[in-house]
Write an enzyme that holds these catalytic residues in place. Structure first.
Site, PDB file in Angstrom:
ATOM      1  N   ASN A  33       0.877  -1.171   0.000  1.00  0.00           N
ATOM      2  CA  ASN A  33       0.000   0.000   0.000  1.00  0.00           C
ATOM      3  C   ASN A  33       0.915   1.220   0.000  1.00  0.00           C
ATOM      4  O   ASN A  33       1.499   1.561   1.020  1.00  0.00           O
ATOM      5  CB  ASN A  33      -0.889  -0.030   1.259  1.00  0.00           C
ATOM      6  CG  ASN A  33      -1.687   1.237   1.428  1.00  0.00           C
ATOM      7  OD1 ASN A  33      -1.828   2.035   0.489  1.00  0.00           O
ATOM      8  ND2 ASN A  33      -2.221   1.449   2.624  1.00  0.00           N
ATOM      9  N   TRP A  34       1.036   1.831  -1.166  1.00  0.00           N
ATOM     10  CA  TRP A  34       1.959   2.963  -1.287  1.00  0.00           C
ATOM     11  C   TRP A  34       1.445   4.232  -0.608  1.00  0.00           C
ATOM     12  O   TRP A  34       2.192   5.193  -0.452  1.00  0.00           O
ATOM     13  CB  TRP A  34       2.224   3.273  -2.766  1.00  0.00           C
ATOM     14  CG  TRP A  34       3.187   2.352  -3.426  1.00  0.00           C
ATOM     15  CD1 TRP A  34       3.844   1.285  -2.869  1.00  0.00           C
ATOM     16  CD2 TRP A  34       3.621   2.410  -4.797  1.00  0.00           C
ATOM     17  NE1 TRP A  34       4.644   0.688  -3.801  1.00  0.00           N
ATOM     18  CE2 TRP A  34       4.531   1.359  -4.997  1.00  0.00           C
ATOM     19  CE3 TRP A  34       3.318   3.250  -5.872  1.00  0.00           C
ATOM     20  CZ2 TRP A  34       5.153   1.136  -6.229  1.00  0.00           C
ATOM     21  CZ3 TRP A  34       3.920   3.024  -7.093  1.00  0.00           C
ATOM     22  CH2 TRP A  34       4.836   1.973  -7.259  1.00  0.00           C
ATOM     23  N   LYS A  35       0.147   4.249  -0.288  1.00  0.00           N
ATOM     24  CA  LYS A  35      -0.454   5.474   0.272  1.00  0.00           C
ATOM     25  C   LYS A  35      -0.187   6.644  -0.684  1.00  0.00           C
ATOM     26  O   LYS A  35      -0.176   6.437  -1.892  1.00  0.00           O
ATOM     27  CB  LYS A  35       0.079   5.726   1.690  1.00  0.00           C
ATOM     28  CG  LYS A  35      -0.033   4.462   2.557  1.00  0.00           C
ATOM     29  CD  LYS A  35       0.166   4.698   4.021  1.00  0.00           C
ATOM     30  CE  LYS A  35       0.005   3.370   4.756  1.00  0.00           C
ATOM     31  NZ  LYS A  35       0.016   3.512   6.207  1.00  0.00           N
TER      32      LYS A  35
ATOM     33  N   HIS B 185      -9.429   1.359   4.662  1.00  0.00           N
ATOM     34  CA  HIS B 185      -8.164   1.528   5.381  1.00  0.00           C
ATOM     35  C   HIS B 185      -8.394   2.486   6.547  1.00  0.00           C
ATOM     36  O   HIS B 185      -9.166   3.447   6.430  1.00  0.00           O
ATOM     37  CB  HIS B 185      -7.081   2.074   4.441  1.00  0.00           C
ATOM     38  CG  HIS B 185      -5.730   2.047   5.077  1.00  0.00           C
ATOM     39  ND1 HIS B 185      -5.328   3.011   5.978  1.00  0.00           N
ATOM     40  CD2 HIS B 185      -4.710   1.168   4.990  1.00  0.00           C
ATOM     41  CE1 HIS B 185      -4.106   2.706   6.406  1.00  0.00           C
ATOM     42  NE2 HIS B 185      -3.719   1.596   5.830  1.00  0.00           N
TER      43      HIS B 185
ATOM     44  N   GLU C 117      -6.759   4.874   7.653  1.00  0.00           N
ATOM     45  CA  GLU C 117      -6.520   6.291   7.330  1.00  0.00           C
ATOM     46  C   GLU C 117      -7.710   6.872   6.561  1.00  0.00           C
ATOM     47  O   GLU C 117      -8.074   8.040   6.749  1.00  0.00           O
ATOM     48  CB  GLU C 117      -5.208   6.421   6.537  1.00  0.00           C
ATOM     49  CG  GLU C 117      -4.006   6.195   7.450  1.00  0.00           C
ATOM     50  CD  GLU C 117      -2.759   5.683   6.758  1.00  0.00           C
ATOM     51  OE1 GLU C 117      -2.681   5.705   5.517  1.00  0.00           O
ATOM     52  OE2 GLU C 117      -1.839   5.226   7.477  1.00  0.00           O
TER      53      GLU C 117
ATOM     54  N   GLU D 268      -5.538  -4.824  10.489  1.00  0.00           N
ATOM     55  CA  GLU D 268      -4.450  -3.869  10.730  1.00  0.00           C
ATOM     56  C   GLU D 268      -4.702  -3.122  12.037  1.00  0.00           C
ATOM     57  O   GLU D 268      -5.485  -2.164  12.067  1.00  0.00           O
ATOM     58  CB  GLU D 268      -4.380  -2.861   9.583  1.00  0.00           C
ATOM     59  CG  GLU D 268      -4.105  -3.482   8.231  1.00  0.00           C
ATOM     60  CD  GLU D 268      -3.497  -2.468   7.277  1.00  0.00           C
ATOM     61  OE1 GLU D 268      -2.402  -2.731   6.766  1.00  0.00           O
ATOM     62  OE2 GLU D 268      -4.113  -1.407   7.056  1.00  0.00           O
TER      63      GLU D 268
ATOM     64  N   GLY E 113       2.500   2.229  10.734  1.00  0.00           N
ATOM     65  CA  GLY E 113       3.461   3.314  10.598  1.00  0.00           C
ATOM     66  C   GLY E 113       4.178   3.652  11.897  1.00  0.00           C
ATOM     67  O   GLY E 113       4.849   4.680  11.994  1.00  0.00           O
TER      68      GLY E 113
ATOM     69  N   SER F 235       3.355  -2.265  10.243  1.00  0.00           N
ATOM     70  CA  SER F 235       4.804  -2.368  10.442  1.00  0.00           C
ATOM     71  C   SER F 235       5.380  -3.730  10.042  1.00  0.00           C
ATOM     72  O   SER F 235       6.278  -4.257  10.698  1.00  0.00           O
ATOM     73  CB  SER F 235       5.192  -2.012  11.885  1.00  0.00           C
ATOM     74  OG  SER F 235       4.832  -0.666  12.167  1.00  0.00           O
TER      75      SER F 235
ATOM     76  N   GLY G 172       2.681  -1.105   4.262  1.00  0.00           N
ATOM     77  CA  GLY G 172       2.780   0.299   3.898  1.00  0.00           C
ATOM     78  C   GLY G 172       4.233   0.699   3.643  1.00  0.00           C
ATOM     79  O   GLY G 172       4.796   0.459   2.571  1.00  0.00           O
ATOM     80  N   GLY G 173       4.866   1.283   4.649  1.00  0.00           N
ATOM     81  CA  GLY G 173       6.207   1.850   4.510  1.00  0.00           C
ATOM     82  C   GLY G 173       7.214   0.939   3.819  1.00  0.00           C
ATOM     83  O   GLY G 173       7.941   1.368   2.915  1.00  0.00           O
TER      84      GLY G 173
HETATM   85  P1  PGA Z   1       2.813   0.254   7.623  1.00  0.00           P
HETATM   86  O1  PGA Z   1       1.344   0.518   7.025  1.00  0.00           O
HETATM   87  O2  PGA Z   1       3.292  -1.038   7.021  1.00  0.00           O
HETATM   88  O3  PGA Z   1       3.625   1.435   7.181  1.00  0.00           O
HETATM   89  O4  PGA Z   1       2.666   0.152   9.094  1.00  0.00           O
HETATM   90  C1  PGA Z   1       0.446  -0.542   6.824  1.00  0.00           C
HETATM   91  C2  PGA Z   1      -0.825  -0.009   6.227  1.00  0.00           C
HETATM   92  O5  PGA Z   1      -1.230   1.101   6.575  1.00  0.00           O
HETATM   93  O6  PGA Z   1      -1.462  -0.689   5.384  1.00  0.00           O
END
Ligand code: PGA
Length: 255
Positions: free
Chosen positions: A12-14, A98, A100, A170, A176, A215, A236-237
């Site tokens: 997930n590149w966001k 998600h 966010e 999640e 994050g 994470s 994500g990251g």
């Molecule tokens: P993260 O994000 O791996 O940076 O913790 C995961 C996500 O939000 O899908």
């Protein structure tokens, strides 16, 4: 594990990567994972990258997904994108709900039920996210929160559709933050998610893919993927770096 539960390794590149950066990434990433044929690989990218990514991955083993969508086919919904638009662009999957999106853009369980339905009808793979906050976990309300999210979002589905959907658990406190859930917490909560799906849909619950997210890194993927109920990850990251994400895709579960 049933065939329907082939591992799904999703990034997930966001809101990261311009089209030029996406092209640079794909040029490195695709060769690194070219031999992978026993698991599904998905990249959830910004809307503006979709076209270029679909072109760059055509005919290969990397699926391209959007990070949200509207449930209506079209309409006066400024800033939104619909399922037919994604399908026409060659997109194969969509991340829905998600945390966010829920927190900053008011995506809610009622709308998500419609979005999951519409995504499946359009032939998209929905990746439905759920998860609790730190406060909710400390207060012992994790199962209540996630149970409600699952019940509401899957409310319009039939049991035989579950293998065309993925759920991503999640924990919000792990996203994050560098604070990955322990493999035991991830396993236990994902087993709860599966039991909740089973209480509505019966044995078909054994065919739904349930991912862990929060994470995930190259350094913890192997132990996470060794858990019996974890069918993949949403990253994500660590998905922003092609070499690290390729290592995650190529996990080797610890015995
Ligand atoms: P993260 O994000 O791996 O940076 O913790 C995961 C996500 O939000 O899908």
């Amino acid at each position: 594990m049933s065939f329907a539960r082939r591992p799904l390794m999703a990034g997930n590149w966001k809101m990261f990567k311009t089209q030029a950066e996406a092209q640079d990434y794909i040029a490195v990433f695709v060769p690194l994972v070219a031999q992978v044929d026993d698991r599904d690989i998905l990249l959830g990218v910004p809307f503006t990258d979709l076209n270029a990514m679909v072109g760059a991955t055509r005919g290969g083993n990397v699926l391209v997904g959007a990070q949200t969508m509207h449930y209506a086919d079209q309409g006066a919904f400024t800033g939104e994108v619909s399922a037919p638009m994604l399908v026409e662009a060659g997109v194969q999957a969509v991340i829905l709900g998600h945390s966010e999106r829920r927190q900053y853009f008011a995506e809610n369980d009622h709308d998500l039920a419609q979005k999951v339905r519409v995504a499946l009808d359009a032939g998209l793979l929905p990746v439905l996210c759920c998860g609790e906050t730190d406060d909710e976990r400390v207060a012992g309300r994790t199962e209540e929160k996630i149970g409600r999210q699952i019940d509401q979002a899957l409310g319009a589905l039939k049991a035989d559709e579950l293998d065309r959907l993925a759920i991503a658990y999640e924990p919000i406190w792990a996203i994050g933050t560098g604070k990955t859930a322990t493999p035991e917490i991830a396993q236990e909560t994902i087993a709860f998610v599966r039991s909740r799906v089973r209480s509505t849909f019966g044995p078909a619950a054994d065919r739904v893919r349930i991912l862990y997210g929060g994470s995930v890194k190259a350094s913890n993927i192997d132990v996470l993927m060794a858990q019996p109920d974890i069918d993949g990850v949403l990253v994500g990251g660590a998905s922003l770096d092609p070499a690290e994400f390729a290592r995650i895709v190529k996990f080797e579960p610890l015995a």
